[in-house]
Design a protein around this motif. Structure first.
Motif, mmCIF file in Angstrom:
data_model
loop_
_atom_site.group_PDB
_atom_site.id
_atom_site.type_symbol
_atom_site.label_atom_id
_atom_site.label_comp_id
_atom_site.label_asym_id
_atom_site.label_seq_id
_atom_site.Cartn_x
_atom_site.Cartn_y
_atom_site.Cartn_z
ATOM 1 N N PRO A 149 71.270 1.419 -35.859
ATOM 2 C CA PRO A 149 71.860 1.400 -37.211
ATOM 3 C C PRO A 149 70.468 2.087 -37.901
ATOM 4 O O PRO A 149 70.832 2.298 -39.294
ATOM 5 N N HIS A 150 69.552 1.168 -37.433
ATOM 6 C CA HIS A 150 68.409 1.316 -38.556
ATOM 7 C C HIS A 150 67.466 3.038 -38.382
ATOM 8 O O HIS A 150 66.965 3.702 -38.977
ATOM 9 N N GLU A 197 76.721 8.812 -38.508
ATOM 10 C CA GLU A 197 78.128 7.337 -37.966
ATOM 11 C C GLU A 197 78.863 8.256 -36.803
ATOM 12 O O GLU A 197 78.515 7.050 -36.304
ATOM 13 N N HIS A 244 71.134 -3.718 -30.812
ATOM 14 C CA HIS A 244 71.842 -2.313 -31.801
ATOM 15 C C HIS A 244 72.370 -3.137 -31.793
ATOM 16 O O HIS A 244 73.852 -2.759 -33.428
ATOM 17 N N GLN A 268 73.189 -5.575 -34.730
ATOM 18 C CA GLN A 268 73.243 -5.435 -35.628
ATOM 19 C C GLN A 268 73.846 -4.522 -36.296
ATOM 20 O O GLN A 268 74.425 -3.949 -37.294
ATOM 21 N N LEU A 269 75.410 -3.766 -35.586
ATOM 22 C CA LEU A 269 76.036 -3.093 -35.904
ATOM 23 C C LEU A 269 77.511 -3.633 -36.361
ATOM 24 O O LEU A 269 78.440 -3.723 -36.535
ATOM 25 N N ASN A 277 77.221 -6.136 -38.101
ATOM 26 C CA ASN A 277 77.049 -6.590 -39.698
ATOM 27 C C ASN A 277 77.112 -5.103 -40.496
ATOM 28 O O ASN A 277 77.430 -4.813 -41.470
ATOM 29 N N VAL A 278 77.411 -4.133 -39.965
ATOM 30 C CA VAL A 278 78.414 -3.128 -40.552
ATOM 31 C C VAL A 278 79.980 -2.639 -41.225
ATOM 32 O O VAL A 278 80.245 -3.753 -40.870
ATOM 33 N N GLU A 279 79.645 -1.881 -42.422
ATOM 34 C CA GLU A 279 81.712 -2.266 -42.416
ATOM 35 C C GLU A 279 82.404 -1.260 -42.563
ATOM 36 O O GLU A 279 83.479 -1.550 -42.423
ATOM 37 N N ARG A 280 81.550 -0.034 -41.932
ATOM 38 C CA ARG A 280 82.996 0.779 -41.036
ATOM 39 C C ARG A 280 83.770 -0.587 -39.395
ATOM 40 O O ARG A 280 83.143 -0.259 -38.712
ATOM 41 N N TYR A 331 81.978 -1.277 -35.777
ATOM 42 C CA TYR A 331 82.236 -2.407 -35.536
ATOM 43 C C TYR A 331 83.817 -2.713 -34.598
ATOM 44 O O TYR A 331 82.290 -3.162 -33.472
#
Length: 1778
Positions: free
Chosen positions: A382-383, A389, A425, A428-429, A431-434, A438
């Protein structure tokens, strides 16, 4: 015949050629043009070839494919033509025209892949172009998926995948096409990863090039540093082979892309230059701009593909990236790099290169799969700003497919990628809002941890912590769905078999990991409780997770039960204990020392050993998981873990203190072992880095520092890399000397590790210091403010000549400079943001690579016990909450099933605390305890949840009652409530009763209307029973309430509460005792329970005891104490007392058949004798019936005299109102709250030493101790009596009133009775007529059956009969009067003596009910039943029977016992024994009935007496016995008959007196000869004369005055004939007796002498002594008041007891010894009766017959009078004796 396939190929040729020719460009039809056109020419050549063969397989696939592939590759063809060629190729693949076994197949496949991935055509319109692209996808898919696809090489596969990705990510293409590409990719990924499973990890790709792999691949690359090029061959960008995880740095990837040669060949390209056409190159350009950096590993771009010259250098497409990297991978280690620099635009290079090197093509294997996997992972970063997306989602989807298809864990190279990039990864994903990303990442995580968790220990820890964070976070922005999905993820993980166990063992039991299992359990439990009260899915999910543990544990328990593992367990126990000892021995070098000192083991070290041992026991999932040694290890281990945490916390404040603490706790060695401590400092992540730095750099700890540095492995690391690693382990202190110490140690170790590079240590030290300085210079803000950061040149300059006078290698310095400049060495404490994240991640990877990362797999079912003990609390709490709050049927069912499973597990492991807790929780939901009785039926009936709870409670109690302890109280509470609300089945409230005609009574008796008036609140029951008028007003709710009650009753019926009682016989003893304790605890008190409750519990208790009669010994004591408490402490009669008494008797009746307990049971019947007499008399009815039943069923089981004594005493107390023996009466204490009063408190204690009030109970054995112990003194000296010495201390008033005391155990031959009285001399209280009748019935049962009459009970039986005789005398009228009076009084006192606190309406109702119940009997009894009058006759008959049988009975006993040596036990059948034990008492009894006021009884009795006295057996008696017959039977009888017994029946009395006097003379005459031998004959004769005198004047009719002289004449004549009056010595020839006789007779029959003996007149002698006038009244010398009392008719029944003080009264506490029954002798020397001292002696000085009564005959406190007195003797007479 020609192969059909040839025709297919020819057909396709015609189609394509036709299309080409129709195209405008080829519309010339000359042969020459076709010849010149390469495309058409190759087709015509192929036609030729095909015409000359029969089988298609005769030619190489390449031959018939080439023309088609050329069309596909050609830039000049239009889309439709290329499309046709593609369709043809697809058909060849689909029809399997290519022979997989053909040697040219590989080459053909390679060419095909190359052509299709590099297809070109002239674009027309977007829609048509997309059709061609669609066909390309189709061919690629078919190519890879058909069997011949296996021949493709790694490169081709990568190119194929690349092409698909390109289409997939090209946003300008239509969605349909993109989706098709996506589907194609899914299929391909699935195929590749499915195949991956069978491939070996050693890559064939490398073998093909036969050159060694450079060692640098093994080097770990630190994030952000570029890999240095080794071996001098630098690739276009110098990035390593894919094994090495590559740096994530977008900067370097951009550099790389610009470094790529501009002449690259774009794979999918439209060759038209015209701008009007939308060519794909434009798409490519856009596409690649968006994506070029998507490869975080900045892979090299390969020159194999050419971009149009017009494109800029940065135009590439992702697929190329993929492909290039692989080709680099292939060629990177090959010497001929130039081979791949320029490649023929047609892309034939594969064939050429392979031909050139003369090698065959190698089919693809793991390398391309690994590359694909790496690429997919890179997509999920994601970074990386290039990853849109869509791309991330696509990557996750394909990874899901990959992980679902293959066991990635089997391939080391793939595993490396998973551990690092993939997990990173994914986390980290999270934490994403989508939500779609998630959710997709959660799914991939599940797949990872499901299959690979043993390789991902710390990753899993991090993942779970992340999920927990998401669940608990209070951020309002966090969508609910995310929490829900996180919970779902946890539930899904928890469902994996043995996952939870592994969590517990690998994390909670690991010193350095979080307590994941515990924390999660707490979290889930907390989360199952809705704060708002509203149940959401998250709450249910949390519950679900908690239940998962319970479910699996329960399944394992069930399995164990089913496979009957108990057998195996027994066998396993032995090995497991052996294993334990092996473990202990085996661990001594490693694990034990570690525990006691060496670095405290992480689970990897210590636990692995133990688990492996343990797991062997665990095979089959048996209980060994919780076997002895393993549990110990676990608990020890957990304890050690807790100590370590404490030690760590102390270390973080003061290092020395922490170390010391751990040494004290044996976790570190004493003295300090440096290696061990160093290891601990390195391993323990919880330690404060700053403190570590201070501790190791301390001057005192130089050795420790050395050990600490020694824990690092610096081999192969550049100095700055090693330093970076070193400085991450602690915080570098600021003082220069300290830094110097730390760096010196570091450089020494680094040089050793790397074979001493550089000139010397100093050079090395200087360089290290320089690196630290450079780091400060480059990155410290304060420094940067003042001067410009150092450049590379300055850095080099500073280090000039430092390396032992020379310079360091410049390249190395340059690398170091850049490494530090680009990536600061940040101290762990100071890190923030991405740097900190990277650091934490590196630490995680590093720990995972050590032993700490070992993850234990466990067989399902191990450690279930431990897990359950941790989860049951939160789970039951959550279940209760959800059950309480939810209304949904399914959720309620789920909760109940959870409860049941918890119960099953706790039962399996015997965890009674858990089970109790569960029952207590469930009882709350039954609503039974909370509701008031009035509403209970309706509330309970209308609450389905309560029904479920109640059924569950009872079901569980039935099923697992064994482990219930405390919970019984709650169940009994519930039962009581049901009882109060009248919801129990009829059978449970009906109890046995002796008196009731049905044999049963109900504990719930109907309320009488009079009581109802008092109630303020009408209870439910009462309004159901209201009479018509009242009810009509309140009829409204009635129907629904009745319905509710009906449902309630139905529900309780299904609960089957009665089963608790009937099944109690299967309970374990401990549980049974708890159940009984719960029932016993219900005794009436002020607040909670009233009498009815207690009665109900008592009944249940009794039924349970009877159910458990096989082991009644274990519970008897408790039951006995309870009954004792209820009966003996009752101050007044009540229903409860009645039930207790009936209960005691019921127990006795049932239990007497059991040898082992019968003695105790019989002893316990004495409880009845300890009751207050007033209370006992009220229950006499029940006792009488009960005893009758008892004797009828069990007489044969009663053997000892003591027991018979108890029974007969009871019969006497019940039947005739005798007061119980005072020794058994408990002295009433006003405030007796100590529980059951200790029986040793009885007014006379036998066990001075055992007085123990604190216990609150006493044992039977204490009360009825062995009383024969000689000489035991009573504890208070004033009461002292010498127990068995045969002496009785008699006070002055004792002689006044011969107070008989019945001892507790009969050592003497007979109970103590005044032998000279016809009565037994007991104070008979009022008695109940029916009771007496029943008691007489019981007696006759014993007497009539010779088997029941035994030496032990014979005398007791006789005594009891005599007491009944007294009681029934005169039809018991006197006692009747008394009884009526006393009962009326009793009733009154009962009614008004209410407890002050008793305010509960229900209670007053209950007691008044009992009152009425009690009185009803009395009222019935006021009329004496007609049959009562026959009682005396029955008794007469019994006495007669015994009298006649006595001799035979005794002789048979004597025979039975003749073999006994000891005289003590022997029974003699001689006349003396018979007389004293049977005949005399029986005659006295019959004689007493001769004094009955009822004529019929009197006459009958006299007849019997006459028969008895003259019976043949009595001839055997000797003189003394006959004398006592006069003294004890006849004289008292005659005395009594003188009284006015029956004033109404004067004539009858005359007749009786006449018969009696006649009987006297008959007996006298019949036994004259033996009597003559008595020394006391004269006194006897005088007494007879006395009676003749009295009887002469007794009556009013002529009957006696006529009969008496006749009798007298008779006697005198016979005596004369016998020569008794004659004496040769005397001067007259007549003896002194003659003189005395006539002297006496003359007083009342002066003429008789003349009538009889006129012929013999003797001369009067001169008296030698002065004569005195005869006194009117001869004095009786020793005459106690009681005997001499002329008992007036009014007091008939009290004869012999007139002067007696009330038994047990306080005036004389220890009047008599209760213990001994030995007839007490007088304290004085034997009394000498001196009748001749009276004036009778005048004129008879030399008295030859001294009248001395034999002292042996004086068996009572005083003899019967020899001469009766007319008026009561005043006490003076007695005192003379004293």
């Amino acid at each position: 015949m020609v192969d059909k396939n040839i025709y297919i190929v020819q057909g396709e040729i015609n189609t394509v050629v036709g299309a080409i020719k129709r195209n405008a460009r080829w519309n010339t039809h000359t042969h020459l043009d076709e010849e010149r056109d390469p495309l058409l020419h190759s087709f015509s050549l192929l036609k030729e070839v095909l015409n000359n063969i029969i089988e298609l397989s005769e030619i190489e696939p390449n031959v018939f494919l080439r023309p088609f592939l050329e069309v596909i590759r050609s830039e000049d063809t239009t889309g439709p033509i290329t499309g046709l060629a593609l369709t043809s190729v697809n058909k060849f693949l689909s029809y399997a025209l290519i022979d997989p076994s053909h040697e040219g197949t590989a080459e053909g496949m390679e060419n095909m892949a190359d052509a299709v991935t590099h297809a070109r055509f002239v674009g027309t319109d977007p829609a048509s172009d997309e059709v061609v692209l669609m066909k390309i996808l189709q061919v690629l898919r078919t190519l890879l998926l058909t069997p011949v696809g296996a021949h493709l090489t790694n490169e081709s596969v990568c190119e194929i995948m690349q092409s698909c990705f390109r289409i997939c990510f090209e946003m300008r293409l239509s969605e349909l096409l993109r989706k098709s590409a996506e589907h194609t990719l899914v299929d391909m990924v699935q195929l590749l990863f499915t195949r991956a499973g069978g491939m070996s990890d050693s890559s064939k790709w490398k073998k093909q090039k036969r050159s060694p792999r450079p060692p640098r691949h093994a080097t770990k690359v630190s994030p952000g540093t570029e890999q240095p090029a080794t071996n001098g061959t630098i690739m276009p960008n110098g990035v390593t082979f894919i094994d090495a995880p590559s740096p994530i740095s977008s900067g370097s990837s951009e550099n790389t892309s610009s470094a790529v040669s501009p002449a690259t060949d774009s794979g999918l390209e439209l060759s038209s230059q015209t701008t009007s056409k939308e060519d794909l190159t434009d798409l490519d350009q856009v596409n690649s701009l968006g994506l070029s950096a998507a490869m975080p590993s900045s892979e090299p771009r390969n020159e194999g593909l050419r971009v149009e010259k017009t494109q800029s250098a940065s135009v590439e497409s992702i697929p190329e990236v993929l492909e290039e990297c692989t080709s680099v991978a292939e060629h990177s280690d090959s010497a001929s790099v130039h081979d791949m620099d320029y490649v023929n635009p047609r892309g034939v290079r594969f064939t050429q290169s392979s031909q050139k090197e003369g090698e065959t093509l190698v089919p693809y294997g793991l390398p391309c799969i690994r590359e694909l996997f790496r690429f997919l992972i890179s997509l999920t970063n994601p970074h990386d700003r290039h990853n849109s997306e869509v791309m991330i989602h696509m990557g996750l989807q394909l990874l899901t497919v990959a992980l679902e298809s293959a066991l990635v864990a089997n391939c080391q190279s793939l595993l490396g990628l998973v551990k690092d990039e993939l997990c990173r990864h994914l986390f980290q994903l999270l934490n994403v809002e989508r939500l779609n990303l998630y959710a997709a990442s959660l799914r991939v995580c599940f797949l990872l941890f499901e299959s690979m968790r043993e390789h991902l220990k710390f990753q899993l820890e991090m993942y779970i912590k992340k999920l927990m964070e998401i669940i608990t976070v209070e951020n309002p922005k966090m969508p609910y769905e995310m929490k829900e999905m996180a919970l779902e993820a946890i539930v899904q993980l928890w469902r994996i078999p043995s996952f939870v166990t592994e969590l517990y063992i690998n994390y909670d039991c690991d010193y350095y990991c979080s307590n994941l299992f515990e924390d999660l359990t707490k979290l889930l439990s907390k989360n199952a409780f809705p704060v708002s009260g509203q149940l959401y899915t998250t709450h249910l999910l949390s519950l679900e997770a908690l239940l998962t543990v319970i479910d699996s544990t329960e399944a394992h328990c069930q399995a164990k039960v089913l496979s009957n593992i108990h057998q195996q367990e027994k066998e396993v126990v032995k090995p497991s204990t052996e294993t334990a000892s092996m473990l202990n021995e085996g661990k001594s070098p490693s694990a034990v020392t570690e525990l006691s000192g060496a670095c405290p083991p992480t689970s990897g070290c210590l636990m692995a050993d133990q688990m492996k041992q343990g797991c062997q026991d665990l095979e089959g999932g048996s209980d060994a998981g919780n076997g002895p040694h393993r549990t110990v290890t676990l608990t020890e281990h957990l304890h050690a873990g807790n100590l370590l945490i404490t030690g760590t916390e102390q270390f973080n404040q003061k290092p020395r203190k922490g170390i010391q603490f751990l040494q004290e706790k044996n976790l570190l060695a004493i003295p300090m072992d440096n290696n061990e401590v160093a290891q601990w400092l390195r391993e323990n992540p919880r330690l404060d880095k700053k403190m570590i730095g201070e501790f190791v750099s301390d001057r005192k700890n130089i050795d420790l520092l050395e050990s600490f540095v020694g824990t690092f492995n610096f081999q192969g690391l550049r100095l700055d890399e090693a330093l970076r690693l070193y400085l991450e382990a602690f915080r570098l202190p600021g003082e220069a000397p300290v830094i110097q110490r730390l760096l010196e140690a570091f450089t020494e170790h680094w040089r050793k590790s790397n074979g001493s590079p550089f000139a010397n240590s100093d050079a090395c030290f200087a360089l290290a210091y320089a690196v630290i300085m450079l780091n400060t210079d480059q990155h410290n803000h304060n420094v940067r403010k003042q001067n410009v950061p150092m450049t590379l040149e300055e850095f080099r300059k500073n280090l000039k000549g430092v390396n032992g006078g020379k310079d360091f290698e410049q390249d190395i310095l340059e690398d170091m400079y850049h490494a530090i400049k680009n990536d600061e060495i940040v101290m762990p404490e100071e890190q923030t943001g991405l740097v900190k994240e990277n650091y934490i991640w590196n630490v995680l990877l590093h720990r995972g690579a050590t032993d700490e990362g070992i993850f234990l797999h466990l067989p399902p079912g191990s450690y279930d016990h431990d897990l359950f003990t941790m989860t049951w609390g939160p789970t039951i709490a959550a279940l209760s909450y959800v059950f309480d709050k939810s209304l949904d049927e399914t959720i309620i069912q789920k909760a109940i099933s959870g409860f049941r499973k918890c119960a099953m597990i706790s039962a399996h492991y015997g965890l009674s605390d858990v089970f109790d807790n569960l029952i207590i929780s469930l009882c709350k939901f039954t609503a039974l305890s909370s509701e008031s009785i009035e509403n209970l039926p309706s509330v309970f009936g209308s609450n389905p949840k309560a029904h479920i709870a109640a059924k569950t409670v009872f079901h569980l109690a039935h099923r697992h009652g064994d482990i219930l302890r405390e919970g019984w109280k709650n169940i009994m509470e519930a039962m009581l409530q049901l009882f109060r609300a009248e919801l129990l089945p009829k059978a449970m409230v009906e109890v046995e009763d002796f008196v009731d005609p049905n044999g049963k009574i109900s504990l719930q008796r109907e309320e009488t209307p009079s009581n109802r008036g008092e109630s303020t609140v009408l209870s439910f029951v009462s309004w159901l029973t209201l009479s018509g008028t009242e009810q009509s007003g309140m009829r409204g709710p009635s129907t629904e309430n009745q319905e509710a009650k009906r449902i309630a009753l139905e529900c309780i019926k299904q609960c089957d509460p009665e089963k608790l009682i009937t099944e109690s016989k299967f309970l374990q003893l401990e549980s049974l005792q708890e159940l009984m304790k719960a029932l016993i605890s219900v005794t009436p008190d002020e607040e909670t329970y009233d009498e009815e409750d207690a009665a109900f519990c008592l009944e249940m208790l009794l039924r349970i005891v009877l159910e458990n009669r096989d082991r009644v010994g274990c519970v008897w004591q408790a039951v006995r104490d309870h009954l004792y408490h209820l009966c003996v402490h009752a101050l007044e009669f009540c229903f409860l007392v009645e039930r207790a008494v009936v209960g005691l008797l019921r127990l006795a009746i049932r239990l007497l058949r059991r040898e082992e307990i019968s003695a105790q049971v019989l002893l316990s019947l004495r409880i009845l004798l300890m009751m207050k007499p007033s209370v006992l008399s009220r229950v006499s009815h029940q006792v009488a019936y009960g005893l009758h039943e008892l004797l009828k069923t069990n007489a044969a089981n009663i053997h000892s005299g003591d027991d018979w004594y108890t029974l007969f005493t009871l019969l006497e107390c019940i039947g005739s109102g005798v007061k119980p023996p005072p020794a058994l009466q408990v002295t009433a204490r006003a405030d007796n709250d100590t529980g059951a009063q200790s029986d040793s408190e009885i007014s006379l204690s036998y066990h001075p030493s055992d007085v123990s009030l604190d216990r609150g109970y006493t044992s039977d054995s204490e009360v009825y101790a062995d009383h024969s112990k000689q000489g035991k003194m009573h504890r208070s000296v004033t009461d002292m009596d010498v127990v068995n010495s045969g002496w009785l201390v008699v006070g002055k008033d004792d002689i006044d009133s011969p107070k008989p005391t019945a001892g507790l155990s009969r050592q003497g031959p007979s109970p103590l009775v005044n032998q000279y009285s016809l009565t037994v001399g007991l104070d008979l209280g009022p008695h109940d007529t029916k009771s007496l009748m029943k008691c007489v019935e019981s007696l006759s049962f014993i007497v009539r059956d010779a088997a029941h009459v035994t030496p032990e009970n014979f005398e007791l039986c006789v005594k009891t009969i005599r007491i009944f005789v007294e009681a029934s005398l005169n039809g018991g009228y006197k006692s009747q009067e008394k009884r009526v009076k006393s009962h009326k009084y009793d009733g009154k006192s009962n009614r008004f003596k209410k407890k002050p606190k008793e305010n509960s309406l229900r209670r007053s109702r209950a007691s008044s009910q009992h009152q009425s119940h009690a009185h009803s009997d009395e009222e019935d009894d006021e009329s004496v039943p007609a049959s009562y009058h026959t009682v005396s006759l029955q008794l007469l008959d019994l006495m007669h029977t015994l009298h006649t049988r006595a001799a035979t009975i005794y002789s048979s006993w004597a025979e039975e016992q003749h073999h006994l040596e000891a005289a003590g036990k022997k029974i003699d059948a001689d006349s003396q024994t018979l007389w004293s034990n049977c005949w005399c008492p029986l005659l006295q009894g019959i004689a007493w009935l001769c004094c009955d006021a009822r004529r019929q009884v009197r006459m009958q009795a006299l007849t019997y007496l006459q028969r008895a006295l003259l019976v043949h057996d009595l001839q055997a008696l000797d003189a003394l016995e006959w004398e006592s017959c006069f003294n004890k039977v006849l004289f008292p009888l005659l005395t009594k008959l003188l009284e006015n017994i029956s004033p109404a029946d004067v004539g009858g009395m005359e007749e009786t007196r006449m018969r009696a006097s006649t009987l006297l003379s008959k007996v006298f005459l019949q036994h004259l000869s033996p009597l003559l031998s008595l020394t006391t004959f004269a006194a006897l004769w005088l007494t007879i004369l006395d009676f003749m005198d009295k009887y002469m004047h007794a009556g009013s009719s002529d009957l006696l005055p006529e009969a008496i002289p006749e009798s007298l004449k008779n006697m005198l004549l016979v005596m004369d004939t016998a020569g008794i009056f004659h004496s040769a010595d005397s001067r007259t020839g007549y003896s002194d007796l003659w003189e005395i006789t006539w002297e006496r007779i003359d007083c009342f029959l002066p003429r008789l002498r003349d009538e009889l003996f006129k012929q013999t007149v003797i001369q009067e002698p001169v008296p030698s002594v002065p004569t005195e006038p005869h006194p009117q009244k001869p004095v009786t010398p020793v005459l106690p008041a009681s005997a001499a009392h002329p008992a007036s008719s009014e007091k008939a029944s009290d004869l012999g007891a007139s002067g007696q003080s009330p038994v047990g009264s306080s005036t004389r506490p220890s009047l008599m010894s209760p213990v001994t029954d030995v007839p007490p002798h007088m304290v004085q020397s034997p009394l000498i009766l001196q009748p001749l001292a009276s004036p009778l002696q005048v004129g008879v000085p030399p008295m030859t017959l001294p009248i001395i009564l034999n002292p042996a005959l004086i068996e009572a406190t005083s003899p019967v009078p020899l001469l009766a007195t007319a008026r009561p003797t005043d006490p003076m007479t007695t005192s003379e004796v004293n």
